[in-house]
Design a protein around this motif. Structure first.
Motif, PDB file in Angstrom:
ATOM      1  N   PRO A 116      16.001  21.908  -5.618  1.00 48.01           N
ATOM      2  CA  PRO A 116      16.411  22.567  -6.862  1.00 48.01           C
ATOM      3  C   PRO A 116      17.866  22.270  -7.218  1.00 48.01           C
ATOM      4  O   PRO A 116      18.742  22.227  -6.354  1.00 48.01           O
ATOM      5  CB  PRO A 116      16.212  24.052  -6.554  1.00 48.01           C
ATOM      6  N   LEU A 117      18.114  22.098  -8.487  1.00 47.09           N
ATOM      7  CA  LEU A 117      19.456  21.770  -8.949  1.00 47.09           C
ATOM      8  C   LEU A 117      20.440  22.889  -8.648  1.00 47.09           C
ATOM      9  O   LEU A 117      20.194  24.062  -8.929  1.00 47.09           O
ATOM     10  CB  LEU A 117      19.446  21.508 -10.457  1.00 47.09           C
ATOM     11  N   GLY A 118      21.565  22.526  -8.039  1.00 46.51           N
ATOM     12  CA  GLY A 118      22.652  23.462  -7.818  1.00 46.51           C
ATOM     13  C   GLY A 118      22.502  24.372  -6.618  1.00 46.51           C
ATOM     14  O   GLY A 118      23.435  25.090  -6.270  1.00 46.51           O
ATOM     15  N   ASN A 137      12.374  21.440 -10.377  1.00 39.08           N
ATOM     16  CA  ASN A 137      13.761  21.450  -9.909  1.00 39.08           C
ATOM     17  C   ASN A 137      14.629  22.501 -10.586  1.00 39.08           C
ATOM     18  O   ASN A 137      15.849  22.490 -10.422  1.00 39.08           O
ATOM     19  CB  ASN A 137      14.390  20.062 -10.086  1.00 39.08           C
ATOM     20  N   GLU A 138      14.009  23.401 -11.386  1.00 38.50           N
ATOM     21  CA  GLU A 138      14.723  24.474 -12.076  1.00 38.50           C
ATOM     22  C   GLU A 138      15.738  23.936 -13.076  1.00 38.50           C
ATOM     23  O   GLU A 138      16.713  24.616 -13.412  1.00 38.50           O
ATOM     24  CB  GLU A 138      15.373  25.436 -11.075  1.00 38.50           C
ATOM     25  N   ASN A 139      15.491  22.728 -13.574  1.00 35.16           N
ATOM     26  CA  ASN A 139      16.317  22.156 -14.639  1.00 35.16           C
ATOM     27  C   ASN A 139      15.445  21.317 -15.577  1.00 35.16           C
ATOM     28  O   ASN A 139      15.896  20.357 -16.164  1.00 35.16           O
ATOM     29  CB  ASN A 139      17.457  21.316 -14.052  1.00 35.16           C
ATOM     30  N   GLY A 140      14.171  21.680 -15.643  1.00 38.19           N
ATOM     31  CA  GLY A 140      13.279  21.055 -16.605  1.00 38.19           C
ATOM     32  C   GLY A 140      12.524  19.833 -16.129  1.00 38.19           C
ATOM     33  O   GLY A 140      11.835  19.186 -16.924  1.00 38.19           O
ATOM     34  N   LEU A 141      12.636  19.498 -14.850  1.00 37.69           N
ATOM     35  CA  LEU A 141      11.933  18.327 -14.327  1.00 37.69           C
ATOM     36  C   LEU A 141      10.994  18.737 -13.193  1.00 37.69           C
ATOM     37  O   LEU A 141      11.307  19.630 -12.411  1.00 37.69           O
ATOM     38  CB  LEU A 141      12.923  17.279 -13.810  1.00 37.69           C
ATOM     39  N   THR A 142       9.866  18.047 -13.128  1.00 34.56           N
ATOM     40  CA  THR A 142       8.916  18.248 -12.040  1.00 34.56           C
ATOM     41  C   THR A 142       8.634  16.907 -11.392  1.00 34.56           C
ATOM     42  O   THR A 142       8.397  15.900 -12.082  1.00 34.56           O
ATOM     43  CB  THR A 142       7.603  18.865 -12.557  1.00 34.56           C
ATOM     44  N   PHE A 143       8.656  16.883 -10.059  1.00 35.43           N
ATOM     45  CA  PHE A 143       8.532  15.637  -9.305  1.00 35.43           C
ATOM     46  C   PHE A 143       7.199  15.602  -8.559  1.00 35.43           C
ATOM     47  O   PHE A 143       6.704  16.633  -8.094  1.00 35.43           O
ATOM     48  CB  PHE A 143       9.700  15.497  -8.339  1.00 35.43           C
ATOM     49  N   PRO A 144       6.596  14.407  -8.407  1.00 33.59           N
ATOM     50  CA  PRO A 144       5.240  14.302  -7.875  1.00 33.59           C
ATOM     51  C   PRO A 144       5.126  14.326  -6.361  1.00 33.59           C
ATOM     52  O   PRO A 144       4.042  14.546  -5.828  1.00 33.59           O
ATOM     53  CB  PRO A 144       4.741  12.966  -8.436  1.00 33.59           C
ATOM     54  N   GLU A 149      16.630  10.976  -3.457  1.00 34.30           N
ATOM     55  CA  GLU A 149      17.840  10.857  -4.275  1.00 34.30           C
ATOM     56  C   GLU A 149      18.348  12.248  -4.658  1.00 34.30           C
ATOM     57  O   GLU A 149      17.595  13.117  -5.075  1.00 34.30           O
ATOM     58  CB  GLU A 149      17.524  10.040  -5.532  1.00 34.30           C
ATOM     59  N   MET A 150      19.651  12.451  -4.511  1.00 29.31           N
ATOM     60  CA  MET A 150      20.335  13.705  -4.861  1.00 29.31           C
ATOM     61  C   MET A 150      19.651  14.916  -4.231  1.00 29.31           C
ATOM     62  O   MET A 150      19.543  15.990  -4.835  1.00 29.31           O
ATOM     63  CB  MET A 150      20.438  13.864  -6.377  1.00 29.31           C
ATOM     64  N   SER A 151      19.219  14.767  -2.997  1.00 26.72           N
ATOM     65  CA  SER A 151      18.519  15.849  -2.316  1.00 26.72           C
ATOM     66  C   SER A 151      19.416  17.058  -2.071  1.00 26.72           C
ATOM     67  O   SER A 151      18.930  18.195  -2.015  1.00 26.72           O
ATOM     68  CB  SER A 151      17.972  15.351  -0.980  1.00 26.72           C
ATOM     69  N   LEU A 152      20.700  16.859  -1.921  1.00 22.39           N
ATOM     70  CA  LEU A 152      21.604  17.960  -1.561  1.00 22.39           C
ATOM     71  C   LEU A 152      22.009  18.791  -2.778  1.00 22.39           C
ATOM     72  O   LEU A 152      22.013  20.029  -2.727  1.00 22.39           O
ATOM     73  CB  LEU A 152      22.843  17.418  -0.856  1.00 22.39           C
ATOM     74  N   THR A 153      22.354  18.140  -3.875  1.00 22.83           N
ATOM     75  CA  THR A 153      22.783  18.862  -5.076  1.00 22.83           C
ATOM     76  C   THR A 153      21.634  19.155  -6.017  1.00 22.83           C
ATOM     77  O   THR A 153      21.760  19.996  -6.916  1.00 22.83           O
ATOM     78  CB  THR A 153      23.821  18.033  -5.858  1.00 22.83           C
ATOM     79  N   GLY A 154      20.501  18.472  -5.813  1.00 22.99           N
ATOM     80  CA  GLY A 154      19.465  18.463  -6.823  1.00 22.99           C
ATOM     81  C   GLY A 154      19.798  17.411  -7.866  1.00 22.99           C
ATOM     82  O   GLY A 154      20.944  16.949  -8.000  1.00 22.99           O
ATOM     83  N   VAL A 198      22.810  24.159  -3.421  1.00 22.68           N
ATOM     84  CA  VAL A 198      23.282  23.300  -2.343  1.00 22.68           C
ATOM     85  C   VAL A 198      23.058  23.948  -0.980  1.00 22.68           C
ATOM     86  O   VAL A 198      22.631  23.277  -0.027  1.00 22.68           O
ATOM     87  CB  VAL A 198      24.769  22.942  -2.550  1.00 22.68           C
ATOM     88  N   ALA A 199      23.320  25.236  -0.864  1.00 21.37           N
ATOM     89  CA  ALA A 199      23.131  25.909   0.428  1.00 21.37           C
ATOM     90  C   ALA A 199      21.668  25.851   0.852  1.00 21.37           C
ATOM     91  O   ALA A 199      21.353  25.552   2.015  1.00 21.37           O
ATOM     92  CB  ALA A 199      23.612  27.354   0.343  1.00 21.37           C
ATOM     93  N   GLY A 200      20.759  26.141  -0.071  1.00 25.42           N
ATOM     94  CA  GLY A 200      19.337  26.073   0.245  1.00 25.42           C
ATOM     95  C   GLY A 200      18.882  24.665   0.550  1.00 25.42           C
ATOM     96  O   GLY A 200      18.081  24.435   1.472  1.00 25.42           O
ATOM     97  N   ASN A 201      19.399  23.706  -0.205  1.00 25.27           N
ATOM     98  CA  ASN A 201      19.044  22.309   0.049  1.00 25.27           C
ATOM     99  C   ASN A 201      19.592  21.822   1.378  1.00 25.27           C
ATOM    100  O   ASN A 201      18.971  20.995   2.056  1.00 25.27           O
ATOM    101  CB  ASN A 201      19.548  21.420  -1.095  1.00 25.27           C
ATOM    102  N   LEU A 202      20.759  22.345   1.760  1.00 25.60           N
ATOM    103  CA  LEU A 202      21.315  21.998   3.071  1.00 25.60           C
ATOM    104  C   LEU A 202      20.430  22.558   4.189  1.00 25.60           C
ATOM    105  O   LEU A 202      20.197  21.896   5.209  1.00 25.60           O
ATOM    106  CB  LEU A 202      22.739  22.513   3.192  1.00 25.60           C
ATOM    107  N   ASP A 203      19.911  23.771   3.990  1.00 24.70           N
ATOM    108  CA  ASP A 203      18.989  24.337   4.974  1.00 24.70           C
ATOM    109  C   ASP A 203      17.726  23.479   5.090  1.00 24.70           C
ATOM    110  O   ASP A 203      17.206  23.271   6.197  1.00 24.70           O
ATOM    111  CB  ASP A 203      18.604  25.767   4.595  1.00 24.70           C
ATOM    112  N   ARG A 204      17.227  22.997   3.941  1.00 25.45           N
ATOM    113  CA  ARG A 204      16.062  22.109   3.979  1.00 25.45           C
ATOM    114  C   ARG A 204      16.390  20.814   4.723  1.00 25.45           C
ATOM    115  O   ARG A 204      15.557  20.279   5.462  1.00 25.45           O
ATOM    116  CB  ARG A 204      15.595  21.795   2.564  1.00 25.45           C
ATOM    117  N   THR A 205      17.589  20.325   4.522  1.00 24.59           N
ATOM    118  CA  THR A 205      18.015  19.113   5.230  1.00 24.59           C
ATOM    119  C   THR A 205      17.995  19.346   6.731  1.00 24.59           C
ATOM    120  O   THR A 205      17.517  18.502   7.500  1.00 24.59           O
ATOM    121  CB  THR A 205      19.422  18.689   4.769  1.00 24.59           C
TER     122      THR A 205
END
Length: 280
Positions: free
Chosen positions: A15-17, A208-215, A45-50, A19-26
């Protein structure tokens, strides 16, 4: 490539922005990759910031000297695994790049900045200007980001620098995993086949909570352009593949399978001669 390497490619929501949650996923997926015996793990791509191709991406960009990167360095050291993690990078001059960082288990880092921006990205990002190839533990590899893969010259230049693998993290939206896979099949096998190297690609999944959905898909190709492994469920997951020296040798030791040494690059740099064949 010195020996065999087990690699992991992550498909996950970023998800965009957040970062803490994406870091936990990492951390979660890096630990899972290590438990699976992988020596190197590649995130989308851009996994940390979204990912975003809107103006919001600027406020979520991070610097390479920030606490987030320090946390990634600690993670690589603690898990003993090489991380390939993406983020929107805010440079010291405030310009924003689509970047992917390599963090070795000794804490050393390198970075790739996306060279070819997709048209929706051009308003918010600056394209990179260098083409690094990374060497770690006997593995030499390049990184390309999503839209980059449509430009075969990059793969050729990486092959000229003796790359064994090209990692191609994506933030490629729309459609379902199988459809995105078929889209990749138009060009990614050619990057492997033409250059006699492995190609590893992975994508974000979900909204991604910014209008995009990834497959949510991933694939690994052998140096002969054949599929080694795929992830097509659309769900988060870990794709594990063994890249072996025998697979490289099978192609590179055969004079009719390995095309790369027979290139004539000085010809390709010449201006084409236009022969006008219209009748008078």
């Amino acid at each position: 490539m010195k020996g065999d390497f087990r690699i992991a490619a992550v498909v996950c929501r970023c998800p965009l922005g957040q970062v803490a949650g994406n870091l936990d996923r990492t951390r979660h997926w890096a630990s899972r990759a290590k438990q699976s015996g992988a020596a190197i793990v590649c995130f989308p791509e851009m996994s940390l910031t979204g990912y975003s191709n809107r103006k919001e991406i600027v406020e979520h960009a991070i610097g390479v000297e920030g606490q987030e990167v320090k946390a990634l360095q600690r993670l690589a050291v603690d898990e003993g695994i090489c991380l390939l993690v993406g983020f929107a990078e805010k440079a010291r001059d405030k310009r924003v790049y689509a970047s992917h960082m390599v963090i070795a288990p000794n804490g050393r880092t390198g970075i790739y900045r996306k060279l070819h921006l997709a048209p929706p990205e051009m308003e918010h990002f600056i394209p990179g200007e260098s083409l690094p190839v990374f060497s770690w533990a006997g593995l030499r590899f390049g990184i390309q980001l999503c839209y980059d893969a449509h430009f075969p010259e990059i793969a050729t230049r990486m092959a000229e620098s003796a790359a064994d693998v090209i990692f191609i993290p994506h933030a490629s939206p729309r459609g379902v995993a199988e459809d995105k896979h078929q889209s990749w099949m138009r060009h990614l096998p050619a990057r492997a086949f033409d250059n006699g190297l492995f190609v590893v690609a992975c994508n974000q999944t979900g909204e991604n909570e910014n209008g995009l959905t990834f497959p949510g898909n991933a694939v690994v190709f052998s140096p002969s352009g054949e599929i080694i492994a795929t992830h097509l469920s659309g769900a988060s997951g870990l794709l594990i593949a063994d890249l072996t020296a025998d697979q490289l040798h099978h192609v590179r030791s055969h004079r009719m399978r390995y095309f790369f040494p027979n290139r004539r690059p000085w010809l390709y740099r010449q201006e084409p001669v236009i022969n006008e064949l219209d009748s008078c």
